[in-house]
Design an enzyme around this catalytic site. Structure first.
Site, PDB file in Angstrom:
ATOM      1  N   SER A 124      -5.251   3.683  -5.740  1.00 50.01           N
ATOM      2  CA  SER A 124      -5.902   4.993  -5.687  1.00 50.01           C
ATOM      3  C   SER A 124      -5.961   5.624  -7.066  1.00 50.01           C
ATOM      4  O   SER A 124      -5.051   5.440  -7.889  1.00 50.01           O
ATOM      5  CB  SER A 124      -5.088   5.896  -4.758  1.00 50.01           C
ATOM      6  OG  SER A 124      -5.480   7.232  -4.907  1.00 50.01           O
ATOM      7  N   TYR A 148       3.540   9.654  -1.692  1.00 53.04           N
ATOM      8  CA  TYR A 148       2.388   8.783  -1.459  1.00 53.04           C
ATOM      9  C   TYR A 148       1.919   8.158  -2.777  1.00 53.04           C
ATOM     10  O   TYR A 148       1.729   6.948  -2.879  1.00 53.04           O
ATOM     11  CB  TYR A 148       1.236   9.568  -0.801  1.00 53.04           C
ATOM     12  CG  TYR A 148      -0.069   8.837  -0.891  1.00 53.04           C
ATOM     13  CD1 TYR A 148      -0.317   7.727  -0.085  1.00 53.04           C
ATOM     14  CD2 TYR A 148      -1.045   9.213  -1.821  1.00 53.04           C
ATOM     15  CE1 TYR A 148      -1.508   7.014  -0.207  1.00 53.04           C
ATOM     16  CE2 TYR A 148      -2.223   8.513  -1.942  1.00 53.04           C
ATOM     17  CZ  TYR A 148      -2.457   7.418  -1.130  1.00 53.04           C
ATOM     18  OH  TYR A 148      -3.620   6.707  -1.263  1.00 53.04           O
ATOM     19  N   LYS A 152       1.828   4.107  -4.202  1.00 54.41           N
ATOM     20  CA  LYS A 152       0.680   3.381  -4.753  1.00 54.41           C
ATOM     21  C   LYS A 152       1.046   2.758  -6.099  1.00 54.41           C
ATOM     22  O   LYS A 152       0.726   1.606  -6.386  1.00 54.41           O
ATOM     23  CB  LYS A 152      -0.529   4.309  -4.893  1.00 54.41           C
ATOM     24  CG  LYS A 152      -1.167   4.683  -3.572  1.00 54.41           C
ATOM     25  CD  LYS A 152      -1.872   3.478  -2.938  1.00 54.41           C
ATOM     26  CE  LYS A 152      -1.927   3.539  -1.441  1.00 54.41           C
ATOM     27  NZ  LYS A 152      -2.399   2.302  -0.804  1.00 54.41           N
TER      28      LYS A 152
END
Ligand code: UDP
Length: 337
Positions: A124, A148, A152
């Site tokens: 991302s 989060y 990643k």
């Protein structure tokens, strides 16, 4: 030989499963429906003429993962399966770390055990935070502002470290903001509860489910003061995975991170305008305060995607709004979970 698509019932995974099939690949989907619907698998099956294997399993279940590699001739893996809600990750960090890191590790270990050496991984643009230089290139500094985001980044690190010492090659695709839907309107984004992302909310306003959109800030350092993002059509995004597998099949070595965006940004107000054009609905909005943690603006440098993957986005913001609206207006309750 088949491509294993983990999280293949999800928004990007389902579109990618169709794109892989259309490019001539056999596809095996694994999903546990943690944030997706069996109806997405049915829709992929319908679009691929039934040519699809599906396994319902949790990737944290090591025996189940091993079973997939024993029962299917997997040659490559496209790994989507992960939790993805930023705010939720702040509230439940350990669940996010366990799921997102554990799923990747389980898949990686099964790949190595079974001699599967090609991986495309979902990453991302969140790893860039607010870039100092725009468009943001893959060489820009990375960091994370939420559990989060850390998952990643950590997944990218794990893959890079494994690629350095084991026969594994990987492309890690750093998605910008995926929107839109399959032109058939049978596949699309189906956020559970209240959506967090701009375009699903805009569509709910267009459809009358929500009275108005809250625009989070009009005092950013951008042309109209609202936040700017690089929205990319999910069908284009799906094609980037096909291109990444081609690069791996051609013998690329090691781990490469590649941006997947259009290279140009749209502001929140521009997205609202595009949605008005696509839907013919007024889309009322009000300006409210900034959303904590939001960055002002980002858009992708696309040179590496073009040169290394031979991929570039073909669809623009009007295509994105048209297709997202077609999906939303024909399926206002998504897959009807
Ligand atoms: N946004 C907004 N109202 C909303 C949801 C989002 O104004 O109800 C803005 C948000 O501040 C950002 C842009 O829309 O500038 C995209 O937000 P989204 O959550 O879709 O993506 P992300 O911020 O994760 O890039």
């Amino acid at each position: 030989m088949a491509v294993l698509v983990t999280g293949g019932a999800g928004y990007i995974g389902s579109h990618t499963a169709v794109a892989l099939h259309d490019a001539g690949h056999e596809v095996v989907i694994v999903d546990n429906f943690a944030n997706s619907s069996p109806r997405a698998v049915d829709a992929v099956r319908a679009l691929t003429g039934g040519a699809l294997s599906f396994v319902e399993a949790d990737l944290l279940d090591e025996a189940a993962v091993r079973g997939i590699f024993e029962q299917h001739e997997i040659s490559e893996v496209v790994h989507f399966a992960a939790h993805k809600a930023v705010a939720e990750s702040v509230q439940e960090p350990s669940r996010y770390y366990r799921n997102n890191l554990g799923s990747l590790l389980g898949v990686l270990e099964a790949m190595l055990e079974h001699g599967v050496d090609k991986l495309v991984h979902s990453s991302s643009c969140t790893v860039y935070g607010q870039p100092a230089v725009l468009p943001v290139a893959e060489s820009a500094p990375v960091g994370a502002a939420s559990p989060y985001g850390w998952t990643k980044l950590m997944c990218e690190q794990i893959i890079t470290d494994v690629c350095a010492v084991r026969p594994l090659a990987a492309v890690m695709l750093r998605y910008f903001n995926p929107v839109g839907a399959h032109p058939s309107a049978t596949l699309g984004e189906d956020p559970n509860d209240i959506p967090n992302n701009l375009v699903p909310l805009v569509m709910q306003v267009a459809g009358g489910r929500r009275e108005r959109l809250a625009v989070f800030g009009d005092d950013y350092d951008t042309a109209d003061g609202s936040g700017v993002r690089d929205y990319v059509h999910v069908v284009d995004l799906a094609e980037a995975h096909v291109a990444a597998l081609e690069v791996l099949a051609a013998g690329h070595d090691g781990a490469a991170a590649v941006n997947v965006g259009t290279g140009s940004g749209s502001s929140v107000l521009e997205v609202i305008e595009a949605a008005r054009r696509a839907t013919g609905r007024p889309i009322p909005y009000e300006i409210v305060g900034r959303r904590p943690g939001d960055i002002a603006k980002t858009w992708a440098a696309t040179d590496l995607a073009r040169e290394f993957l031979g991929w570039q986005a073909k669809l623009d913001i009007d295509d994105m709004m048209r297709d997202h609206w077609r999906w939303h207006s024909q399926n206002p309750d998504g897959y009807g979970r």
